[in-house]
Design an enzyme around this catalytic site. Structure first.
Site, PDB file in Angstrom:
ATOM      1  NE  ARG A 155       1.495   6.921   8.883  1.00  0.00           N
ATOM      2  CZ  ARG A 155       0.732   6.299   7.758  1.00  0.00           C
ATOM      3  NH1 ARG A 155       0.742   4.753   7.604  1.00  0.00           N
ATOM      4  NH2 ARG A 155      -0.490   6.776   7.591  1.00  0.00           N
ATOM      5  CG  ASP A 199       1.295   5.433   4.406  1.00  0.00           C
ATOM      6  OD1 ASP A 199       1.042   3.630   4.314  1.00  0.00           O
ATOM      7  OD2 ASP A 199       2.474   5.261   5.317  1.00  0.00           O
ATOM      8  CG  HIS A 251       0.256  -0.264   2.698  1.00  0.00           C
ATOM      9  ND1 HIS A 251       0.498  -1.152   2.671  1.00  0.00           N
ATOM     10  CD2 HIS A 251       0.127   0.737   3.502  1.00  0.00           C
ATOM     11  CE1 HIS A 251       1.091  -0.374   4.054  1.00  0.00           C
ATOM     12  NE2 HIS A 251       0.323   0.900   4.600  1.00  0.00           N
ATOM     13  CG  HIS A 263       4.742   1.193   3.002  1.00  0.00           C
ATOM     14  ND1 HIS A 263       4.768   2.372   2.546  1.00  0.00           N
ATOM     15  CD2 HIS A 263       4.840   1.188   4.176  1.00  0.00           C
ATOM     16  CE1 HIS A 263       3.985   3.131   3.798  1.00  0.00           C
ATOM     17  NE2 HIS A 263       3.199   2.211   4.897  1.00  0.00           N
TER      18      HIS A 263
HETATM   19  C1  OGA Z   1       2.768   2.627   7.932  1.00  0.00           C
HETATM   20  C2  OGA Z   1       3.310   1.206   7.819  1.00  0.00           C
HETATM   21  C3  OGA Z   1       4.906  -0.500   7.840  1.00  0.00           C
HETATM   22  C4  OGA Z   1       5.770  -0.595   9.151  1.00  0.00           C
HETATM   23  O1  OGA Z   1       3.320   2.773   9.183  1.00  0.00           O
HETATM   24  O2  OGA Z   1       2.594   3.268   7.377  1.00  0.00           O
HETATM   25  O3  OGA Z   1       2.754   0.519   6.662  1.00  0.00           O
HETATM   26  O4  OGA Z   1       6.610  -1.974   9.393  1.00  0.00           O
HETATM   27  N1  OGA Z   1       4.271   0.187   9.008  1.00  0.00           N
HETATM   28  O5  OGA Z   1       4.445  -1.383  10.207  1.00  0.00           O
HETATM   29 MN    MN Z   2       1.693   1.897   6.056  1.00  0.00          MN
END
Ligand code: OGA
Ligand code: MN
Length: 289
Positions: free
Chosen positions: A275, A106, A104, A260
């Site tokens: 995040r 974000d 995805h 990611h």
């Molecule tokens: C994000 C996500 C990835 C993770 O923070 O947007 O997808 O490794 N996290 O936790």
């Molecule tokens: Mn993400």
């Protein structure tokens, strides 16, 4: 302060660099300099995701670091760090399994999705929980010219509900209230299938399995077939980098033409990530000449 100690080493041909010689964590009180900021943005443009080791950072400092790169998003449903709503807390374990083990980009449910995000590893399982990033620029460049031409100029629908369904995010009455508000605030919207990077001018694939539901110019069965092909193509190992987290690592990615995937292989162990999400601009497609 100069940026002469800054070292940027590519860790993959398509995407990913390790950055050293720069403190970003809690032990800097004055923040990064303008020169350092410019150097990081240039590295981000070239490598798409930057990794920094041994930079433990508290939520307020992580917010302030991210805010040097733009206005921050406050997520409509994910939990927040106490007193720091700009920091999302992804605290996963047996009781709260992860939901980001899919490819995805974000917040593409926003008309102006994130330009980037900064993720901090706060608590890690004994092993597993790696995160992978993929370059949409490398993925687009690897398509045949005829396929590129077919995709250019098409529009795809992105839907908040594809990644935030009621059965997962509206389980309690309190969750239902914020989820309802989020759903009404974020109706499905359109973004270009091929996006022009607003800074580098590079073209990249901008559909993602997390939020993209259909390509509006195609029939339903054509759209399903094309999206299935693009989702599989975009995740080819050639276009990706995989990061094995150590406590205190930070990742800073350009969210405009990357995706990611957070590997969900560590349950029942716990994993906590923080995040900060930096808002960006409205995606557009400009033909190359
Ligand atoms: C994000 C996500 C990835 C993770 O923070 O947007 O997808 O490794 N996290 O936790
Ligand atoms: Mn993400």
């Amino acid at each position: 302060m100069s940026t002469s100690s800054l070292k940027i080493e590519a860790i993959g041909p398509a995407i990913g660099a390790l950055v050293s010689g720069l403190r970003l964590g809690d032990d800097i009180t004055e923040g990064i300099t303008d020169d350092q900021r410019e150097a990081l943005l240039a590295a981000l443009l070239k490598h798409h995701v930057l990794f920094f080791e041994n930079q433990p950072i508290e939520p307020a400092a992580q917010r302030d670091l991210a805010a040097r790169f733009g206005a921050l998003h406050i997520h409509p449903v994910y939990p927040q760090a106490p007193g720091v709503p700009e920091i999302i807390v992804l605290d996963t374990s047996h009781d709260n399994p992860p939901d980001n083990d899919n490819w995805h980009t974000d917040v593409t449910f926003l008309p102006e999705p994130a330009m980037g995000a900064i993720l901090s590893a706060r608590l890690l399982p004994p092993s597993g929980g790696d995160t992978l990033w993929a370059s949409g620029i490398a993925a687009f460049a690897a398509l045949s010219g005829r396929w590129q031409a077919m995709l250019a100029g098409l529009q795809a629908e992105h839907d908040f509900l594809k990644s935030f369904p009621a059965h997962r995010f509206a389980r309690t009455p309190a969750e239902r209230v914020s989820w309802e508000a989020a759903r009404l605030k974020h109706p499905p919207l359109l973004h270009p299938v091929v996006r022009t990077h607003p800074v580098s001018g590079q073209q990249g694939l901008f559909v993602n399995e997390g939020f993209t539901t259909r390509i509006v110019e195609l029939s339903a069965s054509e759209s399903d077939a094309v999206l299935r092909q693009l989702f599989a193509h975009a995740a080819k190992p050639e276009f990706t980098v995989r990061w094995r987290w150590k406590l205190g690592d930070l990742a800073f990615w350009d969210n405009r033409l990357t995706q990611h995937y957070a590997t969900a292989d560590y349950l029942p162990a716990r994993r906590v990530m923080h995040r900060a999400t930096i808002l960006g601009d409205a995606p557009f497609y400009r033909p190359s000449n």
